[in-house]
Design an enzyme around this catalytic site. Sequence first.
Site: not given
Ligand code: GLN
Length: 471
Positions: A65, A140, A164
Amino acid sequence: MLHGELTCVELVEHYLDKIKENAQLNAFVEIYAEEALSRAISLDVRIKQDPSSCGELIGVIIGIKDVICYKDHHVTAASNILKDFKSIYTATAVQRLIDEDAIIIGSLNCDEFAMGSSNENSVYGNVLNALDETRVPGGSSGGSAVAVQAGLCMVSLGSDTGGSVRQPADFCGIIGMKPGYGRISRYGLLAYASSFDQIGIFSMNTTDLAIVLSVISGSDEFDSTCTDSPVPDYLSLLETDKTFNIAYFPESLDHPSLDKEIKNNITELISTLKEKGHRITPISFEYLDHIVPAYYVLTTAEASSNLSRYDGVKYGYRTKQNITDLNELYKKTRSEGFGKEVKRRIMLGTFVLSTGYYDAYYAKAQQIRKMIVDKTTSIFSQHDLIIMPTVPSPAFRFGEKSNDAIEMFLGDLYTVYANLAGIPGISLPLFKHSNGMPFGLQAMSDKLGETSLLQFANQLLKEKIPHGNEK
Ligand code: GLN
């Protein structure tokens, strides 16, 4: 792992072709084609000349990532503010992969600074779900999920601050695991919310997951929050017919936002698990409606502090406008460099930490976190696992939620719990919705209980418990 008789060069060529064929998915930010090929050539020589020197991940093709550092390679967090920035060191997790002779094939698209649930917040544009290109892959770590889903690499690394890894795995029909906080070093992971962030793994099977987890876990002198506990040899522990003591929260299945088919499938699965000899107990969890607000207060507070380093002075993007005042330079650089969602969170986080609001928001959210941790400890004193859905609904369409931040946030209902409690969680691709999209079951264990999670995952995926409309 998967490669049998193929040479490393053949493997790299295969994956580079697949990446090219699937370029429209937009999973990769950068492809390290030449470098991966030349590494493959030298690994093939070594396999011939000195096979005993080959590492555990020889020839395994891995994507990372775009928030994970790899020295001399770009790392941009899918943000304009880090445009063209190159890592000056390598993340511990990546170094450990390389030390075991894995081949890093490229960096993967994601939401900007890992903030989002749909990969719609990337400066590089949307990543498409390979099962239905009109739908989001989740976020994400959307690029990391799709790269494995579409066969563009064997395994990928993502990061999980509130879901994420697990949520995009659910949307894409693959395995996604977030180990417990401290299991994998965060050294070289660009910080979003440091007390929540954890590197996680996407894979198609439990064997790959177990091997990669063993390789990248374990103490690290560069991350003092990383645990010193010995790392089990997960692969050798994978096969077991043991039955588990499993808890579930009735509130999670009765929640009004949960899709009915997901509810029905998981309820049926609970009966099947009972028939197979697992002990399953409903445990009342009174905090469900507090966890998303607590998560967003605490993570935005941490983000507002972590992201203050991107100021246009030390590194990264700097405004091109001719400015002589330092404060103006900060303001213009940050206004131009960060995208909408990141700005929203920096402002929210600054607000909850400000005098007069700190006690009402930040301190209260910390108290909620403490209660959740205590409750979790008490649950795991009697149970091996907690199960619940991964996400309340399957993958949605682009644009469906992007104009409503609250609705997007509420989709994190089931995933943020593990990060608040610091426990490991995994999403298992067990189900298919009547709309054709996959969805997962989430399992969580006590801190350092990754072995039970992998064993449970292995049992379920091997038995292929019938699900949904596939019955
Ligand atoms: N969807 C969650 C957020 O927007 C999780 C993001 C993540 O785990 N980096 O914060």
